[in-house]
Design a protein around this motif. Structure first.
Motif, short mmCIF file in Angstrom:
data_model
loop_
_atom_site.label_atom_id
_atom_site.label_comp_id
_atom_site.label_asym_id
_atom_site.label_seq_id
_atom_site.Cartn_x
_atom_site.Cartn_y
_atom_site.Cartn_z
N LEU A 37 16.00 -9.95 -8.11
CA LEU A 37 17.29 -9.77 -7.42
C LEU A 37 18.02 -8.54 -7.95
CD1 LEU A 37 18.56 -13.42 -6.91
CD2 LEU A 37 17.61 -11.86 -5.23
N GLN A 38 17.56 -8.01 -9.10
CA GLN A 38 18.13 -6.77 -9.65
C GLN A 38 17.27 -5.55 -9.31
OE1 GLN A 38 21.07 -7.06 -11.26
NE2 GLN A 38 20.91 -9.26 -10.86
N SER A 39 16.23 -5.74 -8.49
CA SER A 39 15.27 -4.66 -8.26
C SER A 39 15.80 -3.64 -7.26
CB SER A 39 13.94 -5.24 -7.77
OG SER A 39 14.10 -5.86 -6.51
N GLN A 40 15.19 -2.45 -7.29
CA GLN A 40 15.53 -1.41 -6.31
C GLN A 40 14.36 -1.07 -5.41
OE1 GLN A 40 16.23 -0.26 -9.86
NE2 GLN A 40 17.96 -1.65 -9.63
N PHE A 41 13.16 -1.05 -6.00
CA PHE A 41 11.96 -0.67 -5.25
C PHE A 41 10.78 -1.45 -5.84
CE2 PHE A 41 8.60 2.89 -4.72
CZ PHE A 41 8.09 2.29 -3.56
N VAL A 42 10.16 -2.28 -4.99
CA VAL A 42 9.14 -3.20 -5.48
C VAL A 42 7.79 -2.88 -4.81
CG1 VAL A 42 8.49 -5.63 -5.75
CG2 VAL A 42 10.92 -4.98 -5.70
N VAL A 43 6.79 -2.58 -5.62
CA VAL A 43 5.44 -2.35 -5.11
C VAL A 43 4.62 -3.63 -5.30
CG1 VAL A 43 3.32 -1.01 -5.42
CG2 VAL A 43 5.55 0.12 -5.49
N ILE A 44 3.97 -4.08 -4.21
CA ILE A 44 3.33 -5.41 -4.18
C ILE A 44 1.84 -5.28 -3.87
CG2 ILE A 44 3.40 -7.70 -3.12
CD1 ILE A 44 6.31 -6.98 -2.17
N PRO A 45 0.97 -5.26 -4.88
CA PRO A 45 -0.47 -5.23 -4.63
C PRO A 45 -1.00 -6.63 -4.27
CG PRO A 45 0.08 -4.36 -6.81
CD PRO A 45 1.28 -5.09 -6.31
N THR A 46 -1.98 -6.64 -3.36
CA THR A 46 -2.68 -7.87 -3.02
C THR A 46 -4.03 -7.50 -2.44
OG1 THR A 46 -2.43 -10.04 -1.97
CG2 THR A 46 -1.82 -8.14 -0.64
N GLY A 47 -4.84 -8.54 -2.10
CA GLY A 47 -6.15 -8.32 -1.49
C GLY A 47 -7.27 -8.67 -2.45
N PHE A 48 -8.05 -9.70 -2.09
CA PHE A 48 -9.15 -10.16 -2.95
C PHE A 48 -10.41 -10.20 -2.11
CE2 PHE A 48 -9.25 -12.28 -7.22
CZ PHE A 48 -10.61 -12.34 -7.34
N TYR A 49 -11.45 -9.54 -2.58
CA TYR A 49 -12.69 -9.41 -1.84
C TYR A 49 -13.60 -10.61 -2.08
CZ TYR A 49 -16.77 -7.04 0.17
OH TYR A 49 -17.84 -6.70 0.95
N VAL A 50 -14.14 -11.16 -0.99
CA VAL A 50 -15.07 -12.30 -1.09
C VAL A 50 -16.49 -11.78 -0.89
CG1 VAL A 50 -15.68 -14.56 -0.15
CG2 VAL A 50 -13.27 -13.82 -0.19
N LEU A 51 -17.25 -11.77 -1.96
CA LEU A 51 -18.56 -11.12 -1.97
C LEU A 51 -19.53 -11.75 -0.96
CD1 LEU A 51 -19.90 -8.84 -3.57
CD2 LEU A 51 -20.73 -10.55 -5.18
N THR A 52 -19.55 -13.09 -0.90
CA THR A 52 -20.52 -13.76 -0.03
C THR A 52 -20.25 -13.48 1.45
OG1 THR A 52 -19.10 -15.71 -0.13
CG2 THR A 52 -21.03 -15.67 -1.58
N ALA A 53 -18.99 -13.15 1.79
CA ALA A 53 -18.62 -12.93 3.19
C ALA A 53 -18.52 -11.45 3.54
CB ALA A 53 -17.29 -13.62 3.50
N GLY A 54 -18.42 -10.59 2.52
CA GLY A 54 -18.21 -9.17 2.79
C GLY A 54 -16.88 -8.91 3.47
N ALA A 55 -15.85 -9.69 3.07
CA ALA A 55 -14.52 -9.58 3.70
C ALA A 55 -13.45 -9.98 2.69
CB ALA A 55 -14.46 -10.49 4.92
N PHE A 56 -12.20 -9.71 3.03
CA PHE A 56 -11.10 -10.12 2.16
C PHE A 56 -10.68 -11.55 2.51
CE2 PHE A 56 -11.18 -5.63 1.56
CZ PHE A 56 -10.72 -5.43 0.27
N GLU A 57 -9.89 -12.18 1.61
CA GLU A 57 -9.57 -13.60 1.77
C GLU A 57 -8.14 -13.86 2.22
OE1 GLU A 57 -9.54 -14.97 -2.79
OE2 GLU A 57 -8.30 -16.20 -1.50
N THR A 58 -7.91 -15.10 2.69
CA THR A 58 -6.62 -15.49 3.25
C THR A 58 -5.55 -15.78 2.19
OG1 THR A 58 -7.46 -17.77 3.40
CG2 THR A 58 -7.47 -16.45 5.44
N ASP A 59 -5.94 -15.95 0.93
CA ASP A 59 -4.92 -16.13 -0.09
C ASP A 59 -4.51 -14.75 -0.59
OD1 ASP A 59 -3.14 -17.46 -1.72
OD2 ASP A 59 -4.62 -17.93 -3.29
N GLY A 60 -3.20 -14.51 -0.68
CA GLY A 60 -2.68 -13.22 -1.13
C GLY A 60 -1.81 -12.54 -0.09
N PRO A 61 -2.41 -12.10 1.04
CA PRO A 61 -1.58 -11.38 2.03
C PRO A 61 -0.37 -12.17 2.54
CG PRO A 61 -3.89 -10.94 2.43
CD PRO A 61 -3.84 -11.99 1.34
#
Ligand code: CA
Length: 276
Positions: A37-61
């Protein structure tokens, strides 16, 4: 029960039996909310790669979107951050700007905060591992470098995770090694100033938004309909469940009923507090 304890209790349910209970540090949700609540500019990384599927996952975004929308509603600048291959999908429900991480990249201007949500961080051998202990280094941009350099730059860091291999878990490294299967190998060594451990990482992000809502006296949580739309959007764009590897509208193997019950419970806590 005080609202912040109730929020922590709701998000720390562990239906997937991950064994994250010992990693939970009480009070971190409130500390992180007060800091944001005191922040001015927040950078938010996300994205987890699922090796068996060759795609990213639904948890995170969805967690990143929930936090980004809440901060935007408060007039705080944000930027989402992910791997170059995932920028397009992450932009589809974004409220603000988004960047692709490439080695050496740094945000402009210097942010006040980094908040990692379900983002794999390096292990002791500088490789990146999924929960099964499989090496996903070639599919994981080393954006945890930003967190390792944050303290020197005066940037506050917050980590949200549910497995032990995410950015922030370095804060509880010995506990990850002893409590989590494959812990010795996969444990992320990168700590954050604040660490929110939850049963599902999206729940941790919602818990943070719920705590911010109580403090700001305004419900900033996504609606159930928002969340269903976001998950559907991810699935339509090839994103998979991180546990099953299937392209279906579930998160960490949980059905929508179980997954969304936590959002309902958080709304109830926030609305009760705001009505008092
Ligand atoms: Ca997860």
């Amino acid at each position: 029960m005080p609202p912040f304890s109730a929020i922590e209790q709701v998000i720390s349910q562990d239906p997937g039996n991950r064994g994250v209970g010992p990693l939970i540090l009480p009070g971190q949700v409130l500390d992180a909310a007060q800091s944001l609540l005191q922040s001015q500019f927040v950078v938010i990384p996300t994205g987890f790669y699922v090796l068996t599927a060759g795609a990213f996952e639904t948890d995170g975004p969805p967690g990143a979107w929930a936090l980004e929308h809440a901060l935007s509603a408060l007039g705080i600048a944000t930027q989402l951050l992910t791997d170059p291959d995932f920028v397009h999908v992450l932009s589809l429900q974004a409220a603000g700007p988004i960047a692709a991480y490439r080695e050496g990249w740094s945000p402009e201007p210097v942010p006040s905060h980094f908040v990692s949500i379900e983002r794999c961080g390096r292990a002791a051998d500088s490789r990146y591992y999924n929960l099964r202990g499989l090496d996903i280094t070639p599919f994981t941009a080393p954006l945890d470098d930003l967190f390792l350099n944050a303290q020197a730059a005066g940037i506050e860091t917050i980590g949200i995770g549910d497995g032990g291999n995410e950015i922030g878990m370095g804060r509880v490294l010995p506990l990850v090694k002893t409590s989590i299967p494959n812990g010795e190998q996969i444990a992320c060594v990168v700590p954050t100033d604040k660490l929110i451990v939850s049963g599902v990482s999206n729940w941790g992000a919602w818990g943070l938004v719920a705590a911010m809502s109580v403090l700001a006296k305004r419900n900033l949580l996504p609606s159930r309909a928002d969340e269903i739309t976001r998950i559907q959007c991810l699935v339509e764009n090839g994103v998979v469940d991180g546990k099953t590897g299937c392209n279906e509208p579930t998160v960490d193997g949980l059905t929508a009923d179980v997954y969304l019950q936590v959002l309902d419970d958080l709304h109830r806590i926030v609305n009760w507090e705001l009505s008092r």
